[in-house]
Write an enzyme that holds these catalytic residues in place. Structure first.
Site, PDB file in Angstrom:
ATOM      1  N   ASP A  38      -2.791 -17.331  -7.988  1.00 27.92           N
ATOM      2  CA  ASP A  38      -3.627 -16.339  -6.767  1.00 27.92           C
ATOM      3  C   ASP A  38      -2.653 -15.331  -5.924  1.00 27.92           C
ATOM      4  O   ASP A  38      -2.844 -14.320  -5.571  1.00 27.92           O
ATOM      5  CB  ASP A  38      -3.973 -17.197  -5.435  1.00 27.92           C
ATOM      6  CG  ASP A  38      -5.011 -18.652  -5.827  1.00 27.92           C
ATOM      7  OD1 ASP A  38      -5.377 -18.792  -7.564  1.00 27.92           O
ATOM      8  OD2 ASP A  38      -4.563 -19.819  -5.967  1.00 27.92           O
ATOM      9  N   GLY A  48     -12.020 -20.956   3.079  1.00 27.00           N
ATOM     10  CA  GLY A  48     -11.789 -22.813   2.632  1.00 27.00           C
ATOM     11  C   GLY A  48     -13.439 -22.366   1.402  1.00 27.00           C
ATOM     12  O   GLY A  48     -13.978 -23.139   1.001  1.00 27.00           O
ATOM     13  N   ASP A  92      -1.490 -22.720 -14.783  1.00 31.54           N
ATOM     14  CA  ASP A  92      -0.780 -21.993 -14.310  1.00 31.54           C
ATOM     15  C   ASP A  92       0.018 -22.844 -13.584  1.00 31.54           C
ATOM     16  O   ASP A  92       1.401 -22.006 -14.112  1.00 31.54           O
ATOM     17  CB  ASP A  92      -1.117 -20.573 -12.504  1.00 31.54           C
ATOM     18  CG  ASP A  92      -1.357 -21.545 -11.604  1.00 31.54           C
ATOM     19  OD1 ASP A  92      -1.190 -22.582 -11.391  1.00 31.54           O
ATOM     20  OD2 ASP A  92      -1.328 -21.032 -10.896  1.00 31.54           O
ATOM     21  N   SER A 103      -8.423 -16.960   0.640  1.00 27.40           N
ATOM     22  CA  SER A 103      -8.536 -16.622   2.113  1.00 27.40           C
ATOM     23  C   SER A 103      -6.956 -16.865   2.358  1.00 27.40           C
ATOM     24  O   SER A 103      -6.962 -16.307   3.201  1.00 27.40           O
ATOM     25  CB  SER A 103      -9.711 -16.966   2.821  1.00 27.40           C
ATOM     26  OG  SER A 103      -9.807 -18.281   2.647  1.00 27.40           O
ATOM     27  N   HIS A 105      -5.545 -24.294 -14.092  1.00 24.75           N
ATOM     28  CA  HIS A 105      -5.351 -25.200 -13.870  1.00 24.75           C
ATOM     29  C   HIS A 105      -3.687 -25.279 -14.835  1.00 24.75           C
ATOM     30  O   HIS A 105      -3.807 -26.199 -15.933  1.00 24.75           O
ATOM     31  CB  HIS A 105      -5.688 -27.007 -14.276  1.00 24.75           C
ATOM     32  CG  HIS A 105      -6.406 -26.805 -12.729  1.00 24.75           C
ATOM     33  ND1 HIS A 105      -5.683 -27.292 -11.343  1.00 24.75           N
ATOM     34  CD2 HIS A 105      -7.818 -26.749 -12.019  1.00 24.75           C
ATOM     35  CE1 HIS A 105      -6.537 -27.898 -10.791  1.00 24.75           C
ATOM     36  NE2 HIS A 105      -7.503 -27.179 -10.868  1.00 24.75           N
ATOM     37  N   ARG A 159      -9.500 -13.327  -4.154  1.00 25.14           N
ATOM     38  CA  ARG A 159      -9.594 -13.146  -6.085  1.00 25.14           C
ATOM     39  C   ARG A 159     -10.263 -13.725  -6.490  1.00 25.14           C
ATOM     40  O   ARG A 159     -10.890 -15.200  -5.780  1.00 25.14           O
ATOM     41  CB  ARG A 159      -7.748 -13.770  -6.133  1.00 25.14           C
ATOM     42  CG  ARG A 159      -7.300 -15.349  -6.188  1.00 25.14           C
ATOM     43  CD  ARG A 159      -7.527 -16.132  -7.563  1.00 25.14           C
ATOM     44  NE  ARG A 159      -7.726 -17.430  -7.311  1.00 25.14           N
ATOM     45  CZ  ARG A 159      -8.596 -17.722  -6.665  1.00 25.14           C
ATOM     46  NH1 ARG A 159      -9.314 -17.810  -6.258  1.00 25.14           N
ATOM     47  NH2 ARG A 159      -8.318 -19.706  -6.256  1.00 25.14           N
TER      48      ARG A 159
HETATM   49  C1  GLA Z   1      -6.042 -23.140  -7.152  1.00 23.95           C
HETATM   50  C2  GLA Z   1      -4.213 -22.802  -7.044  1.00 23.95           C
HETATM   51  C3  GLA Z   1      -3.488 -21.896  -8.032  1.00 23.95           C
HETATM   52  C4  GLA Z   1      -4.401 -22.718 -10.004  1.00 23.95           C
HETATM   53  C5  GLA Z   1      -5.356 -23.094  -9.004  1.00 23.95           C
HETATM   54  C6  GLA Z   1      -5.693 -24.017 -10.515  1.00 23.95           C
HETATM   55  O1  GLA Z   1      -6.190 -22.193  -7.140  1.00 23.95           O
HETATM   56  O2  GLA Z   1      -3.446 -22.401  -5.456  1.00 23.95           O
HETATM   57  O3  GLA Z   1      -1.916 -22.359  -8.023  1.00 23.95           O
HETATM   58  O4  GLA Z   1      -3.668 -23.522  -9.918  1.00 23.95           O
HETATM   59  O5  GLA Z   1      -5.753 -23.616  -7.868  1.00 23.95           O
HETATM   60  O6  GLA Z   1      -6.378 -22.661 -11.800  1.00 23.95           O
END
Ligand code: GLA
Length: 331
Positions: free
Chosen positions: A146, A100, A19, A105, A17, A10
């Site tokens: 994600d 990474g 969610d 992933s 930051h 995705r």
């Molecule tokens: C990572 C976390 C998500 C989200 C993002 C920031 O990808 O896995 O849950 O908090 O950082 O938006």
């Protein structure tokens, strides 16, 4: 029973930051996949990977996924621990999602493992299960964006996800637009300030209540300068997601690009999750003709930047397409 699972990576277009405070995000599943092919049955979960020298070999009951070996086994172990499957699986993992790089992933692997093991629930169920699995296997209190993007992706659309009530609204990605992802720097959220940001948001919520309902004015009134900056990021970012979705719906790509840049500036100045090399990459992209806007995507401290561009504007990076969510083909 032969099983072939596909789980996409995705990219998050905007809403970073937010969610883990039940806020708004707008990711899309992309046309890069982790696949697992194999057979259900037996009493162990045994996986090899084209990218890893050592295999995973786990029992069906796992108590402590964080310490599973080799390192990639902990992602699998988290899912096994949460699912406690009735039967095992023997198979092989392959992926073309860069590992990474901040394109999820590890989340794609976990969603793929859940489907391989026979998870039957809805996209929301699988996202919640794999979020718990990831929190257990990494020890990092990450949100649900994600996993939900990977499980619920819609071809040709980005998803406005309300991480509070888990409603999802697909918004078409306009045809005259390219979404380009550029890798900048490797990163891991383990040992990063990610958990500190989650704790700071919790501290803000002790003072002003749920951040998902808070306004920038409430954020500005906070006394503590660090908490004020964090709250200002989250509250303005939620509004940027609404405005960005409107801009895409209206085909207003200039406004969409400007909102992405504002979001990046907020991560840089208020949320302090960017790095000089990420800032440099965004600045360079924004100075390139045909680029509407760019920002760091994902958890931060490295990873990838995402740009919205006129078709063909960039000679580098990966042009990504929005795709449907993860699926299992059983034969
Ligand atoms: C990572 C976390 C998500 C989200 C993002 C920031 O990808 O896995 O849950 O908090 O950082 O938006």
């Amino acid at each position: 029973m032969n099983v072939h699972v596909f789980a996409p990576g995705r990219v998050n277009l905007i809403g970073e930051h937010t969610d883990y405070t039940g806020g708004l995000v707008m990711p899309m599943a992309i046309d890069r996949y982790t696949e697992i092919e194999g057979t259900r049955g037996g009493a162990r979960v045994q996986l090899t990977s084209f990218d890893e020298p050592d295999p995973v070999d786990l029992p069906l009951t796992v108590d402590d996924p964080q310490h599973a070996e080799p390192a990639w086994a902990k992602y699998v172990a988290g899912v096994v621990a949460e699912m406690a499957p009735a039967e095992g699986f023997v198979g092989r993992v392959s992926t073309d999602i860069p590992i990474g790089a901040g394109l999820s992933s590890s989340h794609a692997l976990q969603v793929a493992v859940a489907l391989a093991l026979g998870h039957q629930g809805s996209a929301i169920d699988i996202a919640q299960l794999t979020q718990r699995a990831e929190n257990r296997s990494s020890g990092v209190p990450t949100g649900i964006m994600d996993q939900l993007a990977i499980a619920a992706g819609v071809k040709g659309h980005a998803l406005v996800i309300d991480c509070g009530d888990l409603t999802i609204e697909p918004v078409p990605v306009p045809d005259d637009l390219e979404v380009v992802v550029l890798f900048v720097a490797h990163r891991t959220l383990v040992g990063s300030a990610y958990a500190d940001r989650v704790a700071e948001c919790r501290a803000v919520e002790q003072l002003i209540g749920p951040l998902r309902d808070a306004t920038p004015e409430q954020a500005r009134a906070l006394e503590d300068p660090v908490l004020r900056m964090r709250a200002l990021h989250v509250t303005t970012e939620n509004q940027r997601v609404r405005d960005f979705a409107d801009a895409l719906r209206n085909g207003d790509l200039v406004s969409a690009g400007r909102l992405m840049v504002e979001g990046h500036e907020s991560l840089r100045l208020l949320y302090d999750t960017s790095t000089p090399v990420m800032n440099q990459a965004v600045t360079e992209l924004c100075a390139t003709p045909g680029v509407y806007g760019a920002r760091m995507t994902g958890g931060g401290f490295g990873g990838c930047v995402v740009a919205l561009t006129e078709p063909g504007a960039l000679a580098r990076g990966w042009v990504v397409q929005a795709v449907d969510g993860a699926r299992a083909v059983v034969s």
